[in-house]
Design an enzyme around this catalytic site. Sequence first.
Site, PDB file in Angstrom:
ATOM      1  CB  SER A  28      -0.312   0.255   1.111  1.00  0.00           C
ATOM      2  OG  SER A  28      -1.900  -1.341   1.021  1.00  0.00           O
ATOM      3  CG  HIS A  58      -2.748  -2.115  -2.890  1.00  0.00           C
ATOM      4  ND1 HIS A  58      -1.905  -3.337  -3.826  1.00  0.00           N
ATOM      5  CD2 HIS A  58      -3.137  -1.809  -2.695  1.00  0.00           C
ATOM      6  CE1 HIS A  58      -1.463  -2.658  -1.959  1.00  0.00           C
ATOM      7  NE2 HIS A  58      -2.601  -2.342  -1.275  1.00  0.00           N
ATOM      8  CG  HIS A  80      -5.026  -7.235   0.461  1.00  0.00           C
ATOM      9  ND1 HIS A  80      -4.577  -6.815  -0.948  1.00  0.00           N
ATOM     10  CD2 HIS A  80      -3.199  -7.280   1.245  1.00  0.00           C
ATOM     11  CE1 HIS A  80      -3.549  -5.720  -0.487  1.00  0.00           C
ATOM     12  NE2 HIS A  80      -3.077  -6.137   0.628  1.00  0.00           N
ATOM     13  CE1 TYR A  82      -8.465  -5.959   1.791  1.00  0.00           C
ATOM     14  CE2 TYR A  82      -6.074  -6.782   3.119  1.00  0.00           C
ATOM     15  CZ  TYR A  82      -6.806  -6.046   2.518  1.00  0.00           C
ATOM     16  OH  TYR A  82      -6.095  -4.634   1.589  1.00  0.00           O
ATOM     17  CD  GLU A  83      -8.417  -7.308  -2.993  1.00  0.00           C
ATOM     18  OE1 GLU A  83      -8.187  -6.211  -3.449  1.00  0.00           O
ATOM     19  OE2 GLU A  83      -6.904  -7.516  -2.622  1.00  0.00           O
ATOM     20  CB  ALA A 110       1.899  -0.108   4.719  1.00  0.00           C
ATOM     21  CG  MET A 208      -4.624  -6.445   7.505  1.00  0.00           C
ATOM     22  SD  MET A 208      -6.089  -5.519   6.278  1.00  0.00           S
ATOM     23  CE  MET A 208      -6.142  -4.110   8.779  1.00  0.00           C
ATOM     24  CB  SER A 209      -0.222  -8.621   2.425  1.00  0.00           C
ATOM     25  OG  SER A 209       1.062  -7.490   3.323  1.00  0.00           O
ATOM     26  CG  ASN A 232      -0.367   2.453  10.786  1.00  0.00           C
ATOM     27  OD1 ASN A 232      -0.130   2.006  10.200  1.00  0.00           O
ATOM     28  ND2 ASN A 232      -1.124   2.188  12.319  1.00  0.00           N
ATOM     29  CG  HIS A 244      -6.820   1.871   3.250  1.00  0.00           C
ATOM     30  ND1 HIS A 244      -5.314   1.152   3.402  1.00  0.00           N
ATOM     31  CD2 HIS A 244      -6.795   2.068   1.999  1.00  0.00           C
ATOM     32  CE1 HIS A 244      -4.888   0.786   2.173  1.00  0.00           C
ATOM     33  NE2 HIS A 244      -5.716   1.169   1.476  1.00  0.00           N
TER      34      HIS A 244
HETATM   35  N1  HPA Z   1      -3.266  -3.680  10.951  1.00  0.00           N
HETATM   36  C1  HPA Z   1      -3.120  -4.507   9.812  1.00  0.00           C
HETATM   37  N2  HPA Z   1      -2.677  -3.931   8.898  1.00  0.00           N
HETATM   38  C2  HPA Z   1      -2.470  -2.053   8.341  1.00  0.00           C
HETATM   39  C3  HPA Z   1      -1.853  -1.323   9.623  1.00  0.00           C
HETATM   40  C4  HPA Z   1      -2.508  -2.057  10.894  1.00  0.00           C
HETATM   41  O1  HPA Z   1      -2.318  -1.281  12.054  1.00  0.00           O
HETATM   42  N3  HPA Z   1      -1.359  -0.255   9.286  1.00  0.00           N
HETATM   43  C5  HPA Z   1      -0.802  -0.501   7.775  1.00  0.00           C
HETATM   44  N4  HPA Z   1      -1.653  -1.734   7.751  1.00  0.00           N
END
Ligand code: HPA
Length: 269
Positions: A28, A58, A80, A82-83, A110, A208-209, A232, A244
Amino acid sequence: MEKIKETLDYINSKTNNLNADVAIILGSGLGCFCDGLDGIRLKYDEIPHFGNSDVKGHKGELLFCEIEGKNCIIMQGRFHYYEGNSLQVATYPIKIFKKLGIKTLFITNAAGATHQGLNIGDIMLMSDHINFMGTNPLIGKNDESLGERFPDMSNCYTKDLQILAKSCAQELNIDLKEGIYLATTGPSYETAAEIRAFRILGADVVGMSSVPEAIVSNYLKLNTVGFSSVTNFATGVSENKLNHQEVLEIGKITSQKLSKLIKLMISKI
Ligand code: HPA
């Protein structure tokens, strides 16, 4: 195998049977890696048996280009879980890249930091991972011609590439952090209680990847290196709520540092 052949035939017809050295999966907000790079672009939806990626930030295409004299395949956007993609679909491109000749896979993502020893904007070298997705991309009938049934995971992230990453970071004056990436399925961010638990488990960042990709890359005996862009603080580590858009914006800033680092590494592989 029939599917793999159809995908390869299509790609080879567009790239003139290019033999690749390296593939890079961009996470990301890391798309600026491709700024100034020219080459052959293939949209995922035109490639037979490729999955779908429509997450904001993306691009959804493969770029075949030369970097530092090496033939590279850049995946601008990943598939992903989750998609709604199966993990087999999510990791299918790596099997294709292996057949196209690559020896090395760069994985980027990310991620959110589980503690304040990391800062927003940091790049973290993945020294290892924790698979908290509750599933595995290698589940199912095994094709022994691709890899073994029970792959060893002790060198999933290639030691020599970690050493190279550190020396290149030093050369570029980048303060490269190092740590453990934990993957959840997403798409909801974690609760504060989950992040406290993940910290106790040894995770430095969550995302998440990447983990399914690293598992398949190791299975295929590719040299693998992974980088997290810390976008973050994870839930509860700071007061801020997660969104996001912020992940994308910080990703863009980190992207410039990470691009330089990966390009220098490629020149030395
Ligand atoms: N959690 C999960 N996935 C993420 C995060 C997070 O804080 N930041 C970027 N992708």
